[in-house]
Design a protein around this motif. Structure first.
Motif, short mmCIF file in Angstrom:
data_model
loop_
_atom_site.label_atom_id
_atom_site.label_comp_id
_atom_site.label_asym_id
_atom_site.label_seq_id
_atom_site.Cartn_x
_atom_site.Cartn_y
_atom_site.Cartn_z
N LYS A 9 0.83 -1.20 0.00
CA LYS A 9 0.00 0.00 0.00
C LYS A 9 0.86 1.26 0.00
N PHE A 10 0.32 2.30 -0.62
CA PHE A 10 1.00 3.58 -0.68
C PHE A 10 1.03 4.25 0.69
N ARG A 11 2.15 4.89 0.97
CA ARG A 11 2.22 5.73 2.15
C ARG A 11 3.24 6.84 1.93
N LYS A 12 3.15 7.89 2.75
CA LYS A 12 4.11 8.99 2.70
C LYS A 12 5.06 8.88 3.89
N ASN A 13 6.33 8.99 3.58
CA ASN A 13 7.36 9.03 4.62
C ASN A 13 7.81 10.48 4.75
N ARG A 14 7.30 11.16 5.75
CA ARG A 14 7.57 12.61 5.85
C ARG A 14 9.04 12.91 6.12
N TYR A 15 9.74 11.92 6.64
CA TYR A 15 11.17 12.16 6.90
C TYR A 15 11.99 12.15 5.61
N GLN A 16 11.44 11.55 4.56
CA GLN A 16 12.15 11.48 3.28
C GLN A 16 11.59 12.49 2.26
N HIS A 17 10.64 13.32 2.69
CA HIS A 17 10.05 14.30 1.78
C HIS A 17 10.78 15.63 1.84
N ASP A 18 11.05 16.17 0.68
CA ASP A 18 11.66 17.50 0.56
C ASP A 18 10.56 18.54 0.68
N ALA A 19 10.49 19.20 1.83
CA ALA A 19 9.40 20.15 2.10
C ALA A 19 9.71 21.57 1.65
N ALA A 20 10.88 21.79 1.08
CA ALA A 20 11.25 23.15 0.65
C ALA A 20 10.46 23.56 -0.58
N LYS A 38 9.45 24.59 -4.34
CA LYS A 38 9.82 24.12 -5.69
C LYS A 38 9.12 25.02 -6.70
N THR A 39 9.67 25.03 -7.92
CA THR A 39 9.03 25.74 -9.03
C THR A 39 8.82 24.76 -10.16
N VAL A 40 7.53 24.47 -10.44
CA VAL A 40 7.15 23.49 -11.45
C VAL A 40 6.25 24.17 -12.47
N LEU A 41 6.68 24.17 -13.72
CA LEU A 41 5.88 24.75 -14.80
C LEU A 41 5.42 26.16 -14.44
N GLU A 42 6.38 26.94 -13.92
CA GLU A 42 6.21 28.35 -13.58
C GLU A 42 5.30 28.59 -12.37
N ARG A 43 5.00 27.54 -11.62
CA ARG A 43 4.26 27.70 -10.38
C ARG A 43 5.20 27.36 -9.22
N SER A 44 5.15 28.15 -8.15
CA SER A 44 6.07 27.95 -7.03
C SER A 44 5.31 27.72 -5.73
N GLY A 45 5.89 26.88 -4.86
CA GLY A 45 5.31 26.62 -3.56
C GLY A 45 5.99 25.44 -2.92
N ASP A 46 5.65 25.18 -1.67
CA ASP A 46 6.24 24.03 -0.97
C ASP A 46 5.41 22.80 -1.32
N PHE A 47 5.41 22.45 -2.58
CA PHE A 47 4.52 21.42 -3.12
C PHE A 47 4.86 20.03 -2.61
N ASP A 48 3.82 19.22 -2.39
CA ASP A 48 4.01 17.78 -2.24
C ASP A 48 3.57 17.12 -3.54
N GLY A 49 3.47 15.78 -3.55
CA GLY A 49 3.16 15.08 -4.79
C GLY A 49 1.80 15.44 -5.37
N GLU A 50 0.77 15.53 -4.49
CA GLU A 50 -0.57 15.88 -4.97
C GLU A 50 -0.57 17.25 -5.63
N ASP A 51 0.15 18.20 -5.02
CA ASP A 51 0.24 19.54 -5.61
C ASP A 51 0.92 19.49 -6.97
#
Length: 455
Positions: free
Chosen positions: A212-223, A225-238
């Motif tokens: 099953k899928f899960r998120k490991n917050r200790y391995q997530h880069d929370a800083a 990011k800029t994706v396709l000219e949009r910026s924010g502290d995005f996670d995967g859903e974002d």
């Protein structure tokens, strides 16, 4: 009309209405059933001709959920196969669905998404994960594309296949991020390498535990990011949502669906694609309204579409069997499909199957013919529960010429020329003393003709 000639979009996407120059007939009804599924027997074709084509398309699209009783039976068969843990055996469970589903468009579109979100069992090597993904594709096949992308991003089989399960903050893995944009949503040229790198950071920490899928917050880069000219502290859903908001999404998906349902080699100009792209976005990326518009259109029922696709192995084999109410050993079919290039759960790579002319070469043509022969020679193969001779007799098909005519109108998208008919007649006549063998030889010869490869 030449498929390379620019097509008027106003004409193309207007609803098809029968006319003296383009009447609603057996040929067009069979065309609809071949493309919106795998085909129907002749009784259903005759019934379809008495119906309004627009109503028929609407009915096909409305069957976007498997009936409960059929799903229970099909799932039970798959569950029995899962007990063995072999993904290759699981292919036969999908063949069962292809052969017997009462919701053909749903299953045909599930097959489309399997090629689009291609995931191979050779790498995943977990039958239960592969089947869970298959059910996911089916559940969303005619539903919400955005929901499908979000769910496939968290699908354990996909996480393994594109190495997203080992995407860590210190060492971001770019595979899934790249394919999400290039193959799943946008296409080449609509993102930069920096977008890939930044999007990969969004998915860090996504992993699998106990299938099953899960998120490991200790391995997530929370800083940020800029994706396709949009910026924010995005996670995967974002990150997925940023991709889905790009205007290239609707055009990319429309193009793939048009090649799948209409023609392998359409001249897909921006002008032709844009009205459907607008519809797709206006409908919040709902798949069913888009498919309904395509299947009910002037373009779909025109010479631009008729016989303008090469059948995939599944379309060839499953189509022949559904049209003739045939049953056989599903393991035989599953192994045979893999042998001629379309192993279910075994796409060749993350791009899926190229389709079109890539399906056909001297080796695959011979393989197709041999697989048809294997099916026809199998003791397990029956036609509406009978041998082929009795099946044809019940339809008042008694002579060789009547059989050729019946198979031609049932199985072919184009008319056969006299030389082709003479060729198959001569082959069948060599078994004149054995009626059953003669009819099976005739069907095999017809199914091996180049013309039988066209849909």
């Amino acid at each position: 009309m030449n498929t390379m000639t620019p097509i008027d979009p106003d004409w193309a996407w207007s609803p098809y209405e029968p006319s003296p120059s383009q009447p609603w007939n057996h040929s067009l009804a069979a065309h609809l059933y071949r493309r919106a599924g795998f085909g129907h027997d002749w009784r259903m074709i005759e019934l379809a001709v008495s119906q309004d084509p627009g109503d028929l398309v609407a009915d096909l699209v409305s069957r976007n959920v498997e009936p409960g009783e059929f799903r229970e039976t099909a799932d039970a068969l798959a569950e029995a196969t899962l007990a063995g843990g072999d993904p290759e055996q699981l292919s036969a469970a999908w063949v069962y669905r292809l052969l017997y589903t009462p919701s053909q468009l749903l299953e045909k579109t599930t097959l489309f998404w399997h090629g689009h979100f291609a995931t191979g069992a050779e790498k995943v090597n977990d039958a239960r994960m592969m089947w869970a993904q298959n059910q996911l594709l089916r559940d969303h096949a005619l539903g919400d594309f955005a929901a499908l992308v979000h769910e496939i991003s968290k699908d354990p089989a996909m996480l393994i296949y594109l190495d997203s399960a080992v995407n860590r903050k210190a060492h971001p893995n770019e595979n899934f991020a790249r394919e999400l944009m290039e193959l799943f949503c946008l296409g080449e040229g609509n993102y930069s390498e920096m977008d890939v790198q930044e999007l990969a950071r969004c998915f860090t920490g996504w992993e699998i535990k106990n299938r099953k899928f899960r998120k490991n917050r200790y391995q997530h880069d929370a800083a940020s990011k800029t994706v396709l000219e949009r910026s924010g502290d995005f996670d995967g859903e974002d990150g997925v949502q940023v991709v889905l908001q790009q205007p290239g999404v609707e055009r990319f998906i429309v193009r793939k669906l048009l090649r799948f349902f209409v023609s392998d080699e359409l001249n897909l100009t921006d002008q032709l694609v844009q009205p459907l792209a607008n519809l797709f976005r206006e409908q919040d990326l709902q798949i069913a309204p888009l498919v309904k518009q395509i299947l009910g259109s002037n373009l779909f029922f025109s010479k631009v579409a008729l016989a303008q696709k090469i059948k995939s192995p599944a379309e060839l084999v499953i189509g022949m069997m559904r049209v003739l109410n045939a049953t056989t050993n599903t393991q035989l079919v599953a192994r045979g499909l893999r042998g001629i290039g379309q192993g279910l759960f075994y796409p060749p790579n993350v791009k899926g199957w190229d389709g079109g002319r890539a399906w056909i070469n001297s080796s695959t043509l011979l393989g197709r013919s041999n697989l048809i022969a294997d099916i026809l020679e199998s003791d397990a193969t029956r036609f509406d529960g009978k041998n082929l001779t009795d099946y044809l007799t019940d339809l008042d098909v008694r002579t060789t010429d009547q059989a050729i005519s019946f198979f031609e109108r049932s199985l072919f998208a184009i008319q056969l020329d006299d030389s082709a008919k003479s060729q198959v007649r001569a082959a069948a006549d060599s078994y004149a003393g054995d009626r059953e063998r003669q009819m099976r030889s005739l069907l095999h010869s017809l199914s091996s003709l180049p013309a039988s490869q066209l849909s």
